[in-house]
Scaffold this active site. Sequence first.
Site, PDB file in Angstrom:
ATOM      1  N   ASP A   1     -21.522  11.948 -13.838  1.00  0.00           N
ATOM      2  CA  ASP A   1     -20.830  12.839 -12.911  1.00  0.00           C
ATOM      3  C   ASP A   1     -20.517  14.128 -13.675  1.00  0.00           C
ATOM      4  O   ASP A   1     -20.675  14.206 -14.898  1.00  0.00           O
ATOM      5  CB  ASP A   1     -19.567  12.186 -12.324  1.00  0.00           C
TER       6      ASP A   1
HETATM    7  C1  BGC Z   1     -18.134  14.598  -7.800  1.00  0.00           C
HETATM    8  C2  BGC Z   1     -19.487  14.045  -7.412  1.00  0.00           C
HETATM    9  C3  BGC Z   1     -20.411  15.168  -7.030  1.00  0.00           C
HETATM   10  C4  BGC Z   1     -20.527  16.115  -8.211  1.00  0.00           C
HETATM   11  C5  BGC Z   1     -21.500  17.261  -7.975  1.00  0.00           C
HETATM   12  C6  BGC Z   1     -18.264  15.712  -8.837  1.00  0.00           C
HETATM   13  O1  BGC Z   1     -17.054  16.368  -9.015  1.00  0.00           O
HETATM   14  O2  BGC Z   1     -17.337  13.563  -8.302  1.00  0.00           O
HETATM   15  O3  BGC Z   1     -19.333  13.120  -6.361  1.00  0.00           O
HETATM   16  O4  BGC Z   1     -21.658  14.675  -6.650  1.00  0.00           O
HETATM   17  O5  BGC Z   1     -19.248  16.654  -8.473  1.00  0.00           O
HETATM   18  O6  BGC Z   1     -21.014  18.166  -7.062  1.00  0.00           O
END
Ligand code: BGC
Length: 758
Positions: free
Chosen positions: A279
């Site tokens: 993530d």
């Molecule tokens: C979130 C993810 C997301 C990623 C990209 C993160 O802050 O937890 O779910 O896909 O950002 O935007």
Amino acid sequence: MDTLFCGFLVWLAALCGISAATPSDVEARVADLIEKMTLAEKIGQMTQINGAGGTLPDDMRARVRNGGLGSVLNEVDVEIVNEIQRIAVEESRLGIPLLFGRDVIHGFRTVLPIPLGQAASFNPELVRRGARMAALEASASGVNWTFAPMIDMSRDPRWGRVAETFGEDPFLTSRMAVAMVRGFQGEDLSAPGNIAACAKHFAGYGAVEAGRDYATTNIAEHDLREVHFPPFRAAVDAGVATLMTSFSDLNGVPATGNRFLMTDVLRGEWNFDGFVVSDWASIEQLVIHGVAEDARDAARQAVDAGVNMEMATPLYRDHLAGLIEQGAVDPAQLDAMVADILRVKFRLGLFERPYRNPSDFPATANDEHLELAREAALQSLVLLQNRDRALPLNRTELRRVAVIGPLADDEYEQLGTWIFDGDTSITRTPLSALRRQLGDSAEVEYVRAMKNSRSRSTEGFAAARDAAASADAVLLFLGEESMLSGEAHCRAEIGLPGNQHDLVRTVAGAAKDKPVIAVIQAGRPLTLAPVLDQVDALLFAWHPGTMGGPAIADVLFGAESPSGKLPMTFPKMVGQIPIFFGHKHTGKPPSAENFIHIDDLEERMVQYSTGLVASHLDAGFEPQFPFGYGLSYASFRYGDIAVSRTSMALGESLTVSATVENTGDVAADEIVQLYTRDLVGQMTRPVRELKGFRRVRLKPGQKTRVTFDLHSDDLAFVGRTMERITEPGVFHAWIGGSSDADLRVEFRVTAAKPEEGS
Ligand code: BGC
């Protein structure tokens, strides 16, 4: 048109000699490329950076040309996407195309209800079609990889990210996970308009302490395997191309550095051969968590755990080469991790068709997409209260309607969280839909009353009171703005925010005996007792997306019956959380007979001290609304529950069925649900488990028998040694319209094959 269009593309692909590569072709091509790659190029494939928002800076150009990038996220300008891709394919040494990732969570330009709302439809086919629509719209912008479905299991509505989930139940979530993966990826990932899906966040994120985002999770391995893993397992079995790690700390080892999750379980037990992306900055956060000494150590731990690609931060780029040179990372392991990424790129057909031409795709937000969004919104609406059949409103009897509240006419808020690409200019709000449906037949007086859902000012209340006093019906549009749910938007108190309770009281007082209807849009279950007391009817609309307005108006005026059911338990009070239908029985199970309310306590404590049970004295043991609950304009009578046989051996199946009759006077959909309970097990078992559901449409007076197949494997659970087992014994099964259905039948599972005729 969708089908026709796809047929055309398939024909076109065949004409151009493009067809899905066989698995062995893919493996040969992957091996061939790996052979040719330098270490720097391999590390490049493992690196993802954020796009530059519709521009292409020189340093990014250079990195792509040098093979220094595997993926870009958040670039949705298709010309820039194609230019980046052109540099990768034509100017980099090995011509490896890039993945373009984006959070396509519930629609793209056309926005569908939030996933929690989609779950309320209990309609996986509708969810699949919604994901397919989103994939087509996103493809036209160059996206070939979405960070969805989000399939974290959560039983805590304080957590803002419940909006992105499919609710509290692993069975329902698994079905929706598979539907979404199929919608995004289709049958053949390389077919035009299909994009790679990403099951996230692996694993345990939804169990963050007290619903505080990013907080710690402590989940016994048994619960991981029984509750949190099944949706991921289902997604993997459905062929999901990628997974994303979780930000959270799982039992002391942050998920992004957790080898048990990504190597032992995901690869070892489930044979996953796609890739895992971290993530956002979660590798770097291993240092902040305090499990890695520094950035280098964090990179090492993430690789060791099994994270193939790093999102947003440069730790792999900065440290992997050194780690290999120093022998801290095995080069063969690195090759295997790069192979996983290349495999997905081959499966996507990117080497054959790296570019995106928007005119190859249907127009975004076309009529078909809007109709699908309306259908999805409609099926997500849950009617929670309808005193004296206040709904539906009879349009012909209305002369004056008061539409009051901060969410009646807000093009942005009804779209919900994660709508980077949502087009607010096409939103149809409830107010616009009501006006359109009422035409000249009634006057609509609209009073926003509050600047936003959190407002504390009562300035607009006088106008609201006047409007309510002179109307034939009052429609209150309340709830949470979209920013009150989603990532890092958690709440400790989950009632209506701001001064909305006062607004409800004011309006209900002024309306006197006129019907007062509340329509609530929110990203989570709310505590609704103070509203339920004041209004005649309450329709829960989640954040319903682009076409929420027409769907809501159709239900309010009875063109359609509401049919959604709750995918998550609604508590009476925050203190009941976590409260969910699949809880354990406990040694002191509560019941209406032995529950002592706090008000009776002084007198009854002594008398009933042996009857004290697992419950709250001030809230009771029941929620406000159970999982699976939702009213209809029709009424349904369930009866005649039966099993095809009273006993089955391990490895066999039986059916459980019941009749459902529409005893009302309108045609409506009902979601028929099957629950079971394993009465005795080597582990304590939930009081009920969802094992099946079906949406059926019945005309007034129509009766049907709904039959569910149940195989003994469907009754399996995770035993003391972490193996899935089904034990012989007695089971109960219920069929009904919610998780508190009381129509029950019993059957037995035996070790040996039962005698003929049993
Ligand atoms: C979130 C993810 C997301 C990623 C990209 C993160 O802050 O937890 O779910 O896909 O950002 O935007």
